[in-house]
Write a protein that holds these residues in place. Structure first.
Motif, short mmCIF file in Angstrom:
data_model
loop_
_atom_site.label_atom_id
_atom_site.label_comp_id
_atom_site.label_asym_id
_atom_site.label_seq_id
_atom_site.Cartn_x
_atom_site.Cartn_y
_atom_site.Cartn_z
N ARG A 98 21.05 -33.84 6.43
CA ARG A 98 20.03 -33.31 5.43
C ARG A 98 18.95 -34.13 5.15
NH1 ARG A 98 21.83 -29.18 0.45
NH2 ARG A 98 22.83 -28.44 2.29
N HIS A 100 16.06 -34.01 2.53
CA HIS A 100 15.42 -33.17 1.66
C HIS A 100 15.26 -33.99 0.33
CE1 HIS A 100 14.70 -29.52 -1.40
NE2 HIS A 100 14.48 -28.95 -0.17
N LYS A 130 29.17 -35.71 6.33
CA LYS A 130 27.78 -35.16 6.11
C LYS A 130 27.05 -36.28 5.69
CE LYS A 130 25.72 -31.03 5.62
NZ LYS A 130 25.77 -29.63 6.38
N ILE A 171 19.54 -28.83 6.49
CA ILE A 171 18.11 -28.67 5.94
C ILE A 171 17.34 -29.69 6.25
CG2 ILE A 171 16.93 -28.38 3.80
CD1 ILE A 171 19.15 -26.92 2.52
N THR A 213 25.07 -20.31 13.54
CA THR A 213 25.50 -20.33 12.24
C THR A 213 25.04 -18.94 11.61
OG1 THR A 213 25.18 -22.64 11.87
CG2 THR A 213 25.40 -21.38 9.70
N SER A 242 14.35 -18.98 5.00
CA SER A 242 13.63 -18.41 6.50
C SER A 242 13.62 -19.48 7.28
CB SER A 242 12.07 -17.96 6.00
OG SER A 242 11.55 -19.28 5.30
N ASN A 244 16.63 -21.99 9.79
CA ASN A 244 17.36 -21.71 11.02
C ASN A 244 18.51 -20.77 10.81
OD1 ASN A 244 20.12 -22.58 12.37
ND2 ASN A 244 18.58 -23.09 13.86
N ALA A 246 18.86 -18.64 8.12
CA ALA A 246 18.21 -17.23 7.52
C ALA A 246 17.67 -16.73 8.86
CB ALA A 246 17.25 -17.68 6.46
N ASP A 265 11.42 -18.41 0.82
CA ASP A 265 11.66 -19.84 1.01
C ASP A 265 11.62 -20.43 -0.54
OD1 ASP A 265 9.00 -20.11 0.00
OD2 ASP A 265 8.19 -20.40 2.24
N ARG A 294 4.20 -21.28 4.77
CA ARG A 294 5.11 -20.69 3.68
C ARG A 294 5.16 -19.38 3.86
NH1 ARG A 294 7.39 -24.21 2.41
NH2 ARG A 294 7.96 -23.37 0.18
N THR A 326 20.52 -22.27 0.30
CA THR A 326 20.66 -23.60 -0.09
C THR A 326 21.92 -23.41 -1.31
OG1 THR A 326 20.03 -25.72 -1.21
CG2 THR A 326 19.16 -23.73 -2.33
N ALA A 350 24.48 -20.16 3.97
CA ALA A 350 24.22 -21.41 3.35
C ALA A 350 25.75 -22.02 2.77
CB ALA A 350 23.43 -21.51 2.19
N ASN A 351 25.55 -23.26 2.32
CA ASN A 351 27.18 -23.75 1.91
C ASN A 351 26.88 -23.71 0.34
OD1 ASN A 351 28.43 -25.19 3.99
ND2 ASN A 351 26.52 -26.48 4.49
N ASN A 376 30.15 -19.52 7.46
CA ASN A 376 28.96 -20.18 8.27
C ASN A 376 29.61 -21.20 9.19
OD1 ASN A 376 29.46 -22.73 6.87
ND2 ASN A 376 27.81 -21.96 5.23
P1 NDP Z 1 16.43 -25.06 7.16
O1 NDP Z 1 15.67 -26.40 6.58
O2 NDP Z 1 16.23 -24.34 8.46
O3 NDP Z 1 15.80 -23.93 6.28
C1 NDP Z 1 15.93 -24.07 4.72
C2 NDP Z 1 15.82 -22.83 3.98
O4 NDP Z 1 16.18 -22.57 2.84
C3 NDP Z 1 13.88 -22.77 4.06
O5 NDP Z 1 13.54 -21.36 4.14
C4 NDP Z 1 13.86 -23.36 2.72
O6 NDP Z 1 12.47 -23.02 1.90
C5 NDP Z 1 14.93 -23.06 1.81
N1 NDP Z 1 15.24 -23.65 0.83
C6 NDP Z 1 15.65 -24.79 0.78
N2 NDP Z 1 16.00 -25.48 -0.54
C7 NDP Z 1 15.57 -24.57 -1.37
C8 NDP Z 1 15.77 -24.20 -2.98
N3 NDP Z 1 16.33 -25.17 -3.58
N4 NDP Z 1 15.33 -23.05 -3.23
C9 NDP Z 1 15.23 -21.82 -2.42
N5 NDP Z 1 15.08 -21.78 -1.08
C10 NDP Z 1 15.47 -23.32 -0.51
O7 NDP Z 1 17.90 -25.25 6.80
P2 NDP Z 1 19.19 -24.47 7.61
O8 NDP Z 1 18.59 -22.72 7.60
O9 NDP Z 1 19.74 -25.19 8.59
O10 NDP Z 1 20.28 -24.68 6.40
C11 NDP Z 1 20.36 -23.50 5.37
C12 NDP Z 1 21.75 -23.56 4.60
O11 NDP Z 1 22.79 -23.34 5.59
C13 NDP Z 1 22.09 -24.94 4.05
O12 NDP Z 1 22.94 -24.75 2.85
C14 NDP Z 1 22.94 -25.68 4.82
O13 NDP Z 1 23.75 -26.55 4.55
C15 NDP Z 1 23.67 -24.32 5.72
N6 NDP Z 1 24.18 -24.40 6.76
C16 NDP Z 1 23.35 -24.93 7.98
C17 NDP Z 1 23.81 -24.91 9.14
C18 NDP Z 1 23.21 -25.11 10.31
O14 NDP Z 1 23.83 -25.10 11.47
N7 NDP Z 1 21.85 -25.57 10.31
C19 NDP Z 1 25.56 -24.91 9.57
C20 NDP Z 1 26.17 -24.37 8.32
C21 NDP Z 1 25.39 -24.48 6.94
P3 NDP Z 1 11.63 -24.44 2.11
O15 NDP Z 1 10.87 -23.94 3.62
O16 NDP Z 1 10.44 -23.99 1.21
O17 NDP Z 1 11.83 -25.56 2.19
#
Ligand code: NDP
Length: 451
Positions: A98, A100, A130, A171, A213, A242, A244, A246, A265, A294, A326, A350-351, A376
């Motif tokens: 991750r 971030h 991780k 993320i 996922t 929004s 991967n 989502a 987001d 955005r 998140t 999400a986790n 997930n």
């Molecule tokens: P991405 O980076 O592709 O997307 C993350 C999304 O979450 C973005 O839309 C981001 O918005 C938003 N976000 C991040 N932080 C915050 C916050 N504090 N408040 C509101 N929105 C937030 O990540 P993934 O889609 O890969 O991962 C999302 C979740 O899924 C995480 O919890 C990850 O650990 C979990 N996960 C992912 C896996 C995977 O295969 N990718 C596998 C299993 C779990 P912005 O663009 O504004 O940052």
């Protein structure tokens, strides 16, 4: 729990907090699992005697390192990188990276701990790890991201390997970042081997890994709904995030006949009363992946939609919630709002997106609640399949992968029922996932003796 177990649990928790000061996310994750595991092992002396839970809640190692890189203005920047190798009892460490600004050791330890149970649940031979860095990819040029990834891998490469530890994305780490890191690993070691998953298709990546996922979370949802003779068809769905997970969860929900009302987001959420169909989801994917935009920009393109700045989507009335952004994005108040609006099911992409209070609210009101470590797990499962394909130098077709993913999600759901069915016939998926995930790892640890 019996009274003596309560005393043991309280002692365990006190020790956990003392040993991990300033790490609230890690303590939260261990506490949630420990409650269920204490119940399960109350009459199983062998796990107590071998201190199995205490050992799983202490990572095998936490590697922390400096990552220096140069930005486009020739400033030298310094970030902190980590790899938490939590447990490799049942296979090589496996779990995402991750990037971030909010990343801390506590967050990575919680994620590595959760990953250990999740990976066990998939039935595949993968341990839990991780990693990541407090690097913010937002607003960075491609060249900056490449230099950061190369510098990160210049340290990480000595700790990973196809039979040791196989990181993936999370993320802020998508196909592009994986490509830069894989290229650097190959350059340093001179070896082409499956050291990362989530790779591009051209160089050993698996079909369906990007989708897995989000798709898996919806397959898990469908399995939960089936226990009540229901399905996703015709349901309204709230999705947060929004990225991967989502966008692919939204896509699968639409494919199965659901109507997705929201995406979000970190700046707020968008409500589209007409629903996000495939064309709109594709537009969002392009916005986030290629244009790094955005979510608010959606409303300029689709005028019926409304943007709610700095707000979360949980107040919109709907049947299903898929939190895919998140950790802790559904707090106690959000949980109560969802319950008050009659939500039927929550399946976590999400986790740990739901706080302990929100989970209690769901369970007390009979909401079907699928915790992330079960719902997930499809992503890491297809990562496991990517490892298999790399080892056998083969590429499986998408039909085979999709059927395998669907079957894995059915199996995970069944394992949750096996250990989570309550006397009144309802299913506590949290307990089921925790106990099933724990048992396999614990039994392997027992077999190894004290190591
Ligand atoms: P991405 O980076 O592709 O997307 C993350 C999304 O979450 C973005 O839309 C981001 O918005 C938003 N976000 C991040 N932080 C915050 C916050 N504090 N408040 C509101 N929105 C937030 O990540 P993934 O889609 O890969 O991962 C999302 C979740 O899924 C995480 O919890 C990850 O650990 C979990 N996960 C992912 C896996 C995977 O295969 N990718 C596998 C299993 C779990 P912005 O663009 O504004 O940052």
């Amino acid at each position: 729990m019996a009274i003596s177990d309560h005393v043991d649990f309280d002692k365990f928790l006190t020790g956990l907090k003392r040993r991990n000061p300033g790490q609230p996310e890690f303590v939260q994750a261990v506490r949630e699992v420990a409650q269920d595991v204490f119940d399960f092992i109350s009459d199983k002396e062998e796990y107590h005697a071998a201190q199995i839970l205490r050992r799983i809640a202490e990572p095998d190692r936490v590697i922390s390192f400096r990552v220096c890189w140069e930005d486009d203005n020739h400033n030298i920047r310094v970030q902190r990188g980590w790899r938490v190798q939590n447990n490799n009892a049942i296979g090589p460490y496996k779990g995402g990276l991750r990037f971030h600004p909010s990343v801390t050791e506590s967050i990575l330890k919680f994620l590595a701990f959760e990953q250990t149970f999740k990976n066990s649940l998939t039935g595949l031979p993968m341990g839990g790890g991780k990693g990541g860095a407090n690097f913010n990819p937002k607003g960075k040029s491609d060249a900056e991201i490449m230099r950061f990834c190369q510098s990160f891998m210049t340290e990480l490469y000595r700790h990973v390997g196809p039979d040791i530890d196989v990181p993936a994305g999370d993320i802020g780490v998508g196909a592009k970042e994986i490509g830069y890191m894989f290229g650097q690993y190959k350059r340093i070691t001179g070896r082409w081997e499956g050291v990362l998953t989530g790779k591009g298709r051209e160089y050993g990546g698996s079909l369906l890994r990007p989708e897995a996922t989000g798709y898996g979370a919806v397959y898990f949802l469908e399995n939960m709904l089936k226990t009540r003779g229901d399905s996703v068809e015709g349901k309204t769905v709230l999705v947060s995030g929004s990225g991967n997970v989502a966008t692919h969860a939204a896509e699968k929900a639409v494919q199965m006949g659901g109507k997705v009302l929201t995406l979000s987001d970190s700046s707020g959420f968008v409500h589209d009363p007409d629903g996000f169909g495939q064309d709109k989801i594709d537009w969002v994917k392009d916005l986030k992946v290629n244009r790094r935009g955005r979510i608010s920009e959606y409303c300029r393109e689709f005028s019926k939609a409304q943007f709610f700045e700095k707000q979360k989507p949980w107040k919109v009335a709907a049947d299903i919630a898929l939190p895919c952004a998140t950790q802790n994005e559904i707090d106690a108040k959000d949980g109560n709002i969802l319950v008050g609006n009659g939500i039927m099911a929550v399946s976590e992409g999400a986790n740990m997106p739901s706080s302990l209070e929100a989970i209690e609210a769901f369970q007390e009101s009979g909401v079907l609640y699928g915790p992330g470590k079960a719902s997930n797990a499809g992503g890491v499962a297809v990562s496991g399949l990517e490892m298999s394909q790399n080892s056998e130098r083969q590429s499986w077709d998408s039909d085979r992968l999709n059927v395998t993913l669907e079957n894995i999600m059915v199996d995970i759901h069944e394992r949750c029922i096996e250990y989570g069915k309550l006397t009144d016939g309802s299913i506590n998926y949290v307990k089921g996932a925790n106990v099933a995930g724990f048992k396999k790892v614990a039994d392997a640890m027992l077999a190894y003796g004290v190591v």
